[in-house]
Design a protein around this motif. Structure first.
Motif, short mmCIF file in Angstrom:
data_model
loop_
_atom_site.label_atom_id
_atom_site.label_comp_id
_atom_site.label_asym_id
_atom_site.label_seq_id
_atom_site.Cartn_x
_atom_site.Cartn_y
_atom_site.Cartn_z
N THR A 13 0.83 -1.21 0.00
CA THR A 13 0.00 0.00 0.00
C THR A 13 0.86 1.26 0.00
OG1 THR A 13 -1.47 -1.26 1.43
CG2 THR A 13 -2.01 1.07 1.09
N VAL A 14 1.90 1.22 0.83
CA VAL A 14 2.65 2.46 1.04
C VAL A 14 3.66 2.72 -0.09
CG1 VAL A 14 4.61 1.59 2.42
CG2 VAL A 14 3.69 3.88 2.84
N PHE A 15 4.07 1.66 -0.77
CA PHE A 15 5.14 1.83 -1.76
C PHE A 15 4.80 2.86 -2.85
CE2 PHE A 15 7.90 0.39 -5.30
CZ PHE A 15 9.11 0.59 -4.67
N PRO A 16 3.61 2.76 -3.48
CA PRO A 16 3.29 3.77 -4.49
C PRO A 16 3.23 5.19 -3.91
CG PRO A 16 1.60 2.05 -4.42
CD PRO A 16 2.54 1.76 -3.32
N LEU A 17 2.73 5.30 -2.67
CA LEU A 17 2.68 6.61 -2.04
C LEU A 17 4.09 7.17 -1.87
CD1 LEU A 17 0.07 5.85 0.80
CD2 LEU A 17 -0.35 6.94 -1.43
N LEU A 18 5.00 6.28 -1.45
CA LEU A 18 6.39 6.70 -1.27
C LEU A 18 6.98 7.19 -2.59
CD1 LEU A 18 7.82 3.94 1.11
CD2 LEU A 18 7.17 6.28 1.68
N LEU A 19 6.66 6.46 -3.66
CA LEU A 19 7.20 6.87 -4.96
C LEU A 19 6.67 8.24 -5.36
CD1 LEU A 19 7.35 3.60 -7.08
CD2 LEU A 19 9.16 4.78 -5.84
N GLN A 20 5.39 8.51 -5.02
CA GLN A 20 4.85 9.85 -5.25
C GLN A 20 5.70 10.89 -4.52
OE1 GLN A 20 2.43 11.18 -7.14
NE2 GLN A 20 2.20 9.16 -8.08
N GLY A 21 5.94 10.61 -3.24
CA GLY A 21 6.76 11.53 -2.44
C GLY A 21 8.17 11.64 -2.99
N PHE A 22 8.65 10.51 -3.53
CA PHE A 22 10.01 10.49 -4.06
C PHE A 22 10.16 11.46 -5.24
CE2 PHE A 22 13.53 8.37 -6.45
CZ PHE A 22 14.49 8.54 -5.48
#
Lengths: 216, 258, 265
Positions: A13-22
């Motif tokens: 769940t969090v991985f795509p969100l992290l990539l957004q932040g990245f």
């Protein structure tokens, strides 16, 4: 496949969100580097050729910025500028860029100092104008010597973008922190954020080290 | 958040609040100094141990040290802080430690900047002239003895300017520790800001950090003058007090800053 | 090719022996299948153009360079590699260091330890390698300083000394180990011309007063003539010619030696 301390569902769940932040992390790094590279050269040249009355204040300001925390500068600039500038991200990027300008200026200074005295003398002997001497002789040689340091500072900026959490810019680590706060599961988000940093910065620093060896 | 105008409108009352809050602010300064001093000490130990381990005789030691250094350099200070503060307590037995905020701060600062310091130590060990290593061999000194009696004292003088910069970096990095609930200078000033509603207090914070940084500069300049004098490359400290107030260069050699 | 077996005039057991020595730096072969011996108490000077491998030979004896092939023996003990049951095997570092304690070396650039005083430089190895007490090591160091004319500088820092003085301290430091073999590697090349004499005088005295075996690389031909029992002319990693100094310097046989001597004398 789900040990108690690591939940793949959370990770997924969090991985795509992290990539957004990245994306924000990368944007800040690239723009911050651009600012530092350009302003750093300007500052270095000012410190080299401007009259004392300009040089001294510039030197003092540069030193002050370099010796005070980026975190405090971020909050400070955000408080001062937010009535005038809407985007917190823009403020953050400028503060990051200007903070590293003070480092880059030193790098350029060392680079300029490393250009042999004979080069200046040869330019004088050829009666090259000052501007031409800088542009065609000094700066190209100085910049060559500064490339590895520049790269290292870019990586350094990359790893300091998480300081943006203090002004709530949703870069990757802020995203990870928020996710942890919302779900009470920090393990996956923070660990993944760290791994993404590692995966992104290690190959870059290897490249720079190779560049360093090549230029040496 | 009332911009430039608020600053001048409320200068008097703001000053009063600042003075009234001084005890808490001093507490904050104490926390910052403690984190910076202990973190710096831990970083120094890590830097020396892992710097030397990177030039060790056994490949396994070198590789292990290399992995450690790359890991803590590569994963960002803030992530390490959050990991120690938020993830570590959630791990199962035998971990699951809930560390005090000061411990979290000191560990993260020490590990992160220690990893950079290890590069500095490695670099300066490598910069000691080859002839010194050869003289050690020619006198049949043991590698241990040679390292600690001959190489390190000379490398020490070389590494101090870079260590000085790193320690200032560490002080600046410490301003983030309120995110893991250590109530440092930044946190206390943020509290004052909360009350005054202007950015006034942060001017004070910047100034305070600047002065703290200068304390580090002076300490490290003194160590550097002393170390250089000991290897015959400069005057004694008693003859060069002016050197103490020399501004630091910012380029960290031997593995660059961050 | 002159070979050790032809050196009928050399008495005694070999003190230093090079056996089938090969040394390569990358693809560059510096020494190829070199064989020679130095007898106990013998002083041998290596001459030849730069890049001919002279310094490499000294550095191999001191184990500062890795031996690519063959063996080097000092006092019969193998230095870096030994032949064990027909296999060429590395000598353990501790054993190697025990052998190298009998070898002293003086470097072109002195290589004194800048963080130690003159006296500390000299007693470092006697204290920590030979295991002498301070009460034994200090008087001995002072006597050596006296011998090299540096007694009044015992508490100085190396950086306070001239190049010639530093080199004399370095000689005392090497002698403090009571070496049986002394390697002199272009010891005057880094010195200003007016300082060369004081160093050579000290070395000549030591050559006269002791029976230390010496292997010398130098560009000072007069010094070579004065102290050597034998001179070996090197070129491209090979011994071109060798013999007593009078013979080599006055009537060299090989064309290479004649050319070289004409260039340097």
């Amino acid at each position: 496949m789900n040990p108690s301390w690591w939940d793949w569902n959370h990770a997924a769940t969090v991985f795509p969100l992290l990539l957004q932040g990245f994306k924000i992390t990368l944007l800040a790094t690239v723009l911050g580097t651009l600012i530092a590279v350009v302003l750093g050269l300007v500052v270095a040249i000012i410190r080299r050729i401007a009259p004392t009355i300009i040089r001294n204040p510039v030197t003092w300001v540069v030193e002050f910025i370099r010796m005070t925390p980026l975190v405090v500068q971020l909050v400070f600039a955000n408080l001062v500028l937010s009535p005038y500038i809407e985007s917190t991200l823009a403020i953050g990027i400028w503060v990051l860029g200007i903070h590293y300008t003070t480092y880059m200026a030193e790098v350029y200074r060392a680079g300029i100092d490393s250009v042999a005295k004979g080069q200046w003398e040869a330019a004088t002997a050829l009666s090259l104008p000052v501007a031409r001497t800088w542009r065609a002789v000094v700066i190209p040689q100085a910049i060559r010597n500064t490339l590895p340091a520049l790269g290292n500072y870019a990586i350094s900026m990359f790893k300091e973008t998480p300081f943006f959490v203090v002004i709530y810019i949703p870069e990757m680590v802020r995203v990870a922190q928020t996710y942890g706060g919302d779900t009470f599961r920090y393990t996956e988000s923070i660990t993944l954020a760290g791994l993404i940093f590692l995966v992104a910065s290690y190959p870059t620093s290897l490249l720079i080290r190779r560049l360093e060896k090549k230029l040496a | 958040m009332d911009g430039v105008i608020g600053f001048f409108e409320k200068l008097g009352p703001n000053l009063e609040i600042l003075v009234a809050r001084m005890p808490q602010i001093l507490d904050g300064i104490q926390a910052t100094v403690l984190a910076t001093a202990l973190g710096g000490l831990l970083a120094l130990v890590i830097a020396i141990v892992f710097g030397i381990a990177q030039v060790a005789k056994y490949a396994a030691v070198r590789i292990a040290a290399r992995i450690f250094v790359e890991f803590f350099r590569g994963t960002s200070l803030v992530v390490q802080l959050f990991w120690l503060a938020f993830v570590l307590p959630q791990l199962p037995y035998p971990f699951g430690w809930r560390l005090a905020p000061l411990v979290v701060a000191v560990l993260a600062l020490g590990l992160n900047y220690g990893a950079y310091g290890a590069e500095v130590v490695r670099g300066s060990i490598g910069s000691v002239p080859r002839g010194q290593y050869e003289a050690i061999s020619a006198l049949s000194l043991s590698p241990m003895r040679g390292m600690f009696r001959v190489i390190i004292p000379q490398a020490w003088a070389l590494m101090l300017p870079s260590l000085s910069n790193l320690w200032i970096q560490l002080l600046k990095g410490s301003a983030i520790v309120s995110t893991v609930l250590l109530y440092d200078l930044y946190f206390r000033v943020e509290q004052v800001r909360d009350q005054t509603g202007t950015w006034f207090a942060f001017l004070f914070a910047l100034l305070a950090y600047y002065l703290l940084a200068w304390v580090i500069v002076i300490i490290m300049n003194a160590l550097e003058v002393r170390a250089k004098h000991k290897i015959g490359r400069g005057p004694a400290l008693s003859k060069s007090w002016g050197m103490l107030f020399r501004a630091p260069g910012s380029v960290v050699k031997g593995g660059a800053l961050v | 090719m002159p070979d050790n077996a032809d050196n009928a005039g050399q008495p005694g057991i070999p003190h230093i022996e090079f056996r089938d020595v090969v040394k390569k730096f990358g693809d560059n072969t510096v020494l190829n299948d070199l064989n020679f011996t130095v007898a106990k108490g013998e002083r041998v000077t290596l001459i030849g153009p730069s890049g001919s491998g002279k310094t490499t030979i000294l550095r191999l004896v001191m184990t500062l360079e890795e031996l690519t092939g063959g063996y080097v023996f000092v006092g019969g003990d193998p230095l870096q590699y030994e032949d064990r049951g027909g296999k060429r095997q590395r000598v353990p570092d501790k054993v190697r260091r025990r052998t190298t304690t009998q070898i002293g070396m003086v470097f072109q650039h002195f290589n004194l330890f800048p963080n130690m005083s003159v006296l500390e430089n000299i007693i470092e190895a006697p204290l920590h390698v030979m295991g002498l007490s301070k009460a034994e090591a200090i008087p001995k160091a002072e006597a050596l300083l006296e011998k090299v004319g540096m007694a009044d500088k015992r508490d100085f820092n190396p950086s306070q000394l001239s190049g010639g003085q530093q080199q004399r301290v370095a000689i005392a430091r090497a002698l403090a180990m009571d070496p049986e073999v002394l390697l002199l590697d272009e010891v005057t090349s880094a010195l200003d011309p007016e300082l060369v004499g004081e160093v050579l005088t000290v070395l000549k005295d030591i050559a006269e007063e002791t029976d230390i075996s010496m292997l010398i690389v130098t560009h000072e031909m007069q010094f070579a003539r004065d102290v050597s029992d034998r001179v070996m002319m090197f070129d491209e990693g090979r011994i071109v010619e060798e013999g007593a100094p009078e013979k080599i310097f006055s009537s060299p046989e090989s064309q290479r030696t004649q050319d070289f001597l004409r260039a340097v004398l």
